[in-house]
Motif scaffolding. Structure first.
Motif, PDB file in Angstrom:
ATOM      1  N   ASN A 100      15.205  14.611 -20.144  1.00 30.16           N
ATOM      2  CA  ASN A 100      16.614  14.709 -20.520  1.00 30.16           C
ATOM      3  C   ASN A 100      17.493  14.605 -19.278  1.00 30.16           C
ATOM      4  OD1 ASN A 100      19.105  15.290 -21.587  1.00 30.16           O
ATOM      5  ND2 ASN A 100      18.508  17.242 -22.497  1.00 30.16           N
ATOM      6  N   PHE A 101      18.314  13.550 -19.242  1.00 36.72           N
ATOM      7  CA  PHE A 101      19.196  13.313 -18.104  1.00 36.72           C
ATOM      8  C   PHE A 101      20.560  13.996 -18.262  1.00 36.72           C
ATOM      9  CE2 PHE A 101      19.621   9.872 -14.735  1.00 36.72           C
ATOM     10  CZ  PHE A 101      18.436  10.226 -14.125  1.00 36.72           C
ATOM     11  N   GLU A 126      20.687   6.456 -11.092  1.00 43.68           N
ATOM     12  CA  GLU A 126      19.943   5.193 -11.197  1.00 43.68           C
ATOM     13  C   GLU A 126      18.556   5.317 -10.567  1.00 43.68           C
ATOM     14  OE1 GLU A 126      22.432   2.123  -9.536  1.00 43.68           O
ATOM     15  OE2 GLU A 126      23.988   2.475 -11.046  1.00 43.68           O
ATOM     16  N   PHE A 127      18.504   5.945  -9.400  1.00 42.53           N
ATOM     17  CA  PHE A 127      17.208   6.101  -8.728  1.00 42.53           C
ATOM     18  C   PHE A 127      16.244   6.891  -9.603  1.00 42.53           C
ATOM     19  CE2 PHE A 127      14.105   8.289  -6.131  1.00 42.53           C
ATOM     20  CZ  PHE A 127      13.601   7.257  -5.349  1.00 42.53           C
ATOM     21  N   PHE A 128      16.684   8.032 -10.110  1.00 43.75           N
ATOM     22  CA  PHE A 128      15.775   8.882 -10.865  1.00 43.75           C
ATOM     23  C   PHE A 128      15.522   8.384 -12.282  1.00 43.75           C
ATOM     24  CE2 PHE A 128      16.833  11.640  -7.295  1.00 43.75           C
ATOM     25  CZ  PHE A 128      15.540  11.878  -6.850  1.00 43.75           C
ATOM     26  N   SER A 129      16.372   7.520 -12.788  1.00 42.97           N
ATOM     27  CA  SER A 129      16.040   6.894 -14.073  1.00 42.97           C
ATOM     28  C   SER A 129      14.905   5.887 -13.878  1.00 42.97           C
ATOM     29  CB  SER A 129      17.261   6.231 -14.713  1.00 42.97           C
ATOM     30  OG  SER A 129      17.665   5.106 -13.980  1.00 42.97           O
ATOM     31  N   CYS A 130      14.809   5.311 -12.682  1.00 43.40           N
ATOM     32  CA  CYS A 130      13.714   4.390 -12.356  1.00 43.40           C
ATOM     33  C   CYS A 130      12.471   5.122 -11.854  1.00 43.40           C
ATOM     34  CB  CYS A 130      14.157   3.391 -11.293  1.00 43.40           C
ATOM     35  SG  CYS A 130      15.449   2.276 -11.836  1.00 43.40           S
ATOM     36  N   HIS A 131      12.634   6.379 -11.453  1.00 42.48           N
ATOM     37  CA  HIS A 131      11.528   7.180 -10.915  1.00 42.48           C
ATOM     38  C   HIS A 131      11.476   8.521 -11.657  1.00 42.48           C
ATOM     39  CE1 HIS A 131      12.638   4.378  -7.668  1.00 42.48           C
ATOM     40  NE2 HIS A 131      11.334   4.296  -7.526  1.00 42.48           N
ATOM     41  N   PRO A 132      11.057   8.501 -12.915  1.00 42.43           N
ATOM     42  CA  PRO A 132      11.090   9.721 -13.729  1.00 42.43           C
ATOM     43  C   PRO A 132      10.139  10.823 -13.260  1.00 42.43           C
ATOM     44  CG  PRO A 132       9.959   7.962 -14.909  1.00 42.43           C
ATOM     45  CD  PRO A 132      10.543   7.350 -13.662  1.00 42.43           C
ATOM     46  N   ASP A 133       9.267  10.522 -12.311  1.00 40.15           N
ATOM     47  CA  ASP A 133       8.387  11.561 -11.786  1.00 40.15           C
ATOM     48  C   ASP A 133       9.087  12.442 -10.760  1.00 40.15           C
ATOM     49  OD1 ASP A 133       6.069  11.063 -13.300  1.00 40.15           O
ATOM     50  OD2 ASP A 133       5.570   9.363 -12.033  1.00 40.15           O
ATOM     51  N   GLY A 134      10.373  12.205 -10.540  1.00 37.03           N
ATOM     52  CA  GLY A 134      11.156  13.085  -9.688  1.00 37.03           C
ATOM     53  C   GLY A 134      11.205  12.674  -8.235  1.00 37.03           C
ATOM     54  N   HIS A 140      18.909  19.267  -7.835  1.00 45.68           N
ATOM     55  CA  HIS A 140      17.449  19.144  -7.800  1.00 45.68           C
ATOM     56  C   HIS A 140      16.790  19.889  -8.948  1.00 45.68           C
ATOM     57  CE1 HIS A 140      15.983  16.475  -4.772  1.00 45.68           C
ATOM     58  NE2 HIS A 140      17.166  16.654  -4.226  1.00 45.68           N
ATOM     59  N   GLY A 141      17.395  20.963  -9.405  1.00 47.10           N
ATOM     60  CA  GLY A 141      16.892  21.615 -10.614  1.00 47.10           C
ATOM     61  C   GLY A 141      17.005  20.687 -11.810  1.00 47.10           C
ATOM     62  N   CYS A 142      18.104  19.962 -11.897  1.00 42.99           N
ATOM     63  CA  CYS A 142      18.299  18.990 -12.984  1.00 42.99           C
ATOM     64  C   CYS A 142      17.294  17.848 -12.887  1.00 42.99           C
ATOM     65  CB  CYS A 142      19.727  18.439 -12.958  1.00 42.99           C
ATOM     66  SG  CYS A 142      21.005  19.647 -13.360  1.00 42.99           S
ATOM     67  N   ILE A 143      17.002  17.400 -11.666  1.00 40.66           N
ATOM     68  CA  ILE A 143      16.012  16.334 -11.471  1.00 40.66           C
ATOM     69  C   ILE A 143      14.628  16.827 -11.900  1.00 40.66           C
ATOM     70  CG2 ILE A 143      14.816  14.947  -9.715  1.00 40.66           C
ATOM     71  CD1 ILE A 143      17.618  14.866  -8.235  1.00 40.66           C
ATOM     72  N   LEU A 144      14.304  18.061 -11.557  1.00 38.81           N
ATOM     73  CA  LEU A 144      13.031  18.641 -11.972  1.00 38.81           C
ATOM     74  C   LEU A 144      12.960  18.744 -13.497  1.00 38.81           C
ATOM     75  CD1 LEU A 144      10.327  20.049 -11.407  1.00 38.81           C
ATOM     76  CD2 LEU A 144      11.615  22.176 -11.149  1.00 38.81           C
ATOM     77  N   MET A 145      14.035  19.194 -14.124  1.00 40.24           N
ATOM     78  CA  MET A 145      14.041  19.314 -15.586  1.00 40.24           C
ATOM     79  C   MET A 145      13.938  17.939 -16.243  1.00 40.24           C
ATOM     80  SD  MET A 145      13.759  22.441 -16.026  1.00 40.24           S
ATOM     81  CE  MET A 145      13.727  22.340 -17.808  1.00 40.24           C
ATOM     82  N   HIS A 146      14.539  16.931 -15.622  1.00 39.01           N
ATOM     83  CA  HIS A 146      14.390  15.564 -16.158  1.00 39.01           C
ATOM     84  C   HIS A 146      12.924  15.146 -16.124  1.00 39.01           C
ATOM     85  CE1 HIS A 146      14.265  11.113 -15.585  1.00 39.01           C
ATOM     86  NE2 HIS A 146      14.929  11.187 -16.712  1.00 39.01           N
ATOM     87  N   ARG A 147      12.240  15.523 -15.071  1.00 36.24           N
ATOM     88  CA  ARG A 147      10.806  15.202 -14.983  1.00 36.24           C
ATOM     89  C   ARG A 147      10.033  15.917 -16.087  1.00 36.24           C
ATOM     90  NH1 ARG A 147       6.397  15.926 -10.053  1.00 36.24           N
ATOM     91  NH2 ARG A 147       4.753  14.900 -11.221  1.00 36.24           N
ATOM     92  N   LEU A 195       0.832  -1.188   0.000  1.00 37.92           N
ATOM     93  CA  LEU A 195       0.000   0.000   0.000  1.00 37.92           C
ATOM     94  C   LEU A 195       0.876   1.251   0.000  1.00 37.92           C
ATOM     95  CD1 LEU A 195      -3.144   0.320   2.234  1.00 37.92           C
ATOM     96  CD2 LEU A 195      -1.761   2.266   1.640  1.00 37.92           C
ATOM     97  N   LEU A 196       1.880   1.254   0.836  1.00 44.05           N
ATOM     98  CA  LEU A 196       2.794   2.388   0.932  1.00 44.05           C
ATOM     99  C   LEU A 196       3.538   2.597  -0.384  1.00 44.05           C
ATOM    100  CD1 LEU A 196       3.725   4.510   2.938  1.00 44.05           C
ATOM    101  CD2 LEU A 196       5.352   2.858   3.845  1.00 44.05           C
ATOM    102  N   ASP A 197       4.015   1.530  -0.999  1.00 39.25           N
ATOM    103  CA  ASP A 197       4.736   1.639  -2.271  1.00 39.25           C
ATOM    104  C   ASP A 197       3.852   2.251  -3.359  1.00 39.25           C
ATOM    105  OD1 ASP A 197       7.020   0.530  -1.132  1.00 39.25           O
ATOM    106  OD2 ASP A 197       6.633  -1.484  -1.918  1.00 39.25           O
ATOM    107  N   ARG A 198       2.608   1.807  -3.434  1.00 39.85           N
ATOM    108  CA  ARG A 198       1.693   2.360  -4.451  1.00 39.85           C
ATOM    109  C   ARG A 198       1.397   3.828  -4.163  1.00 39.85           C
ATOM    110  NH1 ARG A 198      -1.414  -2.461  -5.703  1.00 39.85           N
ATOM    111  NH2 ARG A 198       0.017  -3.702  -6.959  1.00 39.85           N
ATOM    112  N   ALA A 199       1.204   4.149  -2.892  1.00 41.83           N
ATOM    113  CA  ALA A 199       0.914   5.539  -2.517  1.00 41.83           C
ATOM    114  C   ALA A 199       2.096   6.446  -2.850  1.00 41.83           C
ATOM    115  CB  ALA A 199       0.566   5.621  -1.030  1.00 41.83           C
ATOM    116  N   ILE A 200       3.307   5.966  -2.607  1.00 40.55           N
ATOM    117  CA  ILE A 200       4.499   6.762  -2.934  1.00 40.55           C
ATOM    118  C   ILE A 200       4.516   7.075  -4.422  1.00 40.55           C
ATOM    119  CG2 ILE A 200       7.028   6.654  -3.156  1.00 40.55           C
ATOM    120  CD1 ILE A 200       7.020   5.196  -0.410  1.00 40.55           C
ATOM    121  N   GLY A 201       4.244   6.089  -5.244  1.00 41.34           N
ATOM    122  CA  GLY A 201       4.210   6.318  -6.684  1.00 41.34           C
ATOM    123  C   GLY A 201       3.176   7.364  -7.072  1.00 41.34           C
TER     124      GLY A 201
END
Length: 190
Positions: free
Chosen positions: A168-169, A92-100, A157-164, A10-16
């Motif tokens: 573009n990584f 690696e984390f943010f390539s698996c979680h593109p929503d930031g 974090h600006g780069c992570i936001l722009m990736h979202r 439940l927690l994993d789905r909610a996080i997503g």
């Protein structure tokens, strides 16, 4: 009747959902539907949406603390090798979680001043900044290292936001390379 879903699922789905849609736009109805459970099942584990998002924030922070921050925080005198491993883990984390970053997204949506979320948001980003500080403090004065750590956190974090936004990584990878280069500079203040 709803299916059997444990607290962790439940927690994993909610996080997503919180990462992708934000706190306000994610309803309890949507969470239970995504899990295929009843509201009663959710309330068995969590008092409500606030309790659920706080647990989600804690889980994300714990993941980073254990799997990413530890690459620097658990090392005596971390250097370029640890920074490179840290950078790879972030990528690696943010390539698996593109929503930031869920905590950054919540901060943008609600603000770090909101009493319900402020302590957790500040703690997460302070831990991240402390990793950069530990790296740069080896080569720079404390004042310079602090400034570099704050700037690195903001730019990453600006780069992570722009990736979202654009998928573009490359900017994140360039920033990570610049951080490693800062350690390699000759004549850096000590």
């Amino acid at each position: 009747m709803g299916k059997q879903v444990g607290r962790q699922q439940l927690l994993d789905r909610a996080i997503g959902l919180f990462r992708a849609k934000g706190y306000s736009a994610t309803s309890i109805d949507e969470i239970v539907k995504a899990c295929g459970i009843t509201k009663g099942s959710l309330y068995y584990y969590f008092k409500g949406k606030e309790d659920l998002v706080l647990a989600a924030m804690d889980q994300v922070h714990d993941y980073f603390r254990t799997n990413i921050f530890s690459l620097i925080a658990d090392v005596e005198n971390p250097g370029a090798k640890e920074l490179e491993a840290f950078n790879r883990a972030i990528e690696e984390f943010f390539s698996c979680h593109p929503d930031g970053c869920m905590l950054a997204n919540l901060c943008l949506e609600i603000g770090a001043a909101d009493a319900l979320f402020a302590e957790r948001i500040h703690s997460f980003f302070n831990d991240w900044r402390a990793c950069y500080l530990a790296i740069f403090a080896r080569k720079y004065t404390f004042s310079s290292a602090s400034t570099l750590a704050e700037d690195a956190l903001a730019i990453v974090h600006g780069c992570i936001l722009m990736h979202r936004i654009n998928g573009n990584f490359a900017p994140l990878r360039r920033q990570h390379a610049r951080l490693v280069d800062l350690l390699a500079r000759e004549g850096a203040p000590s």
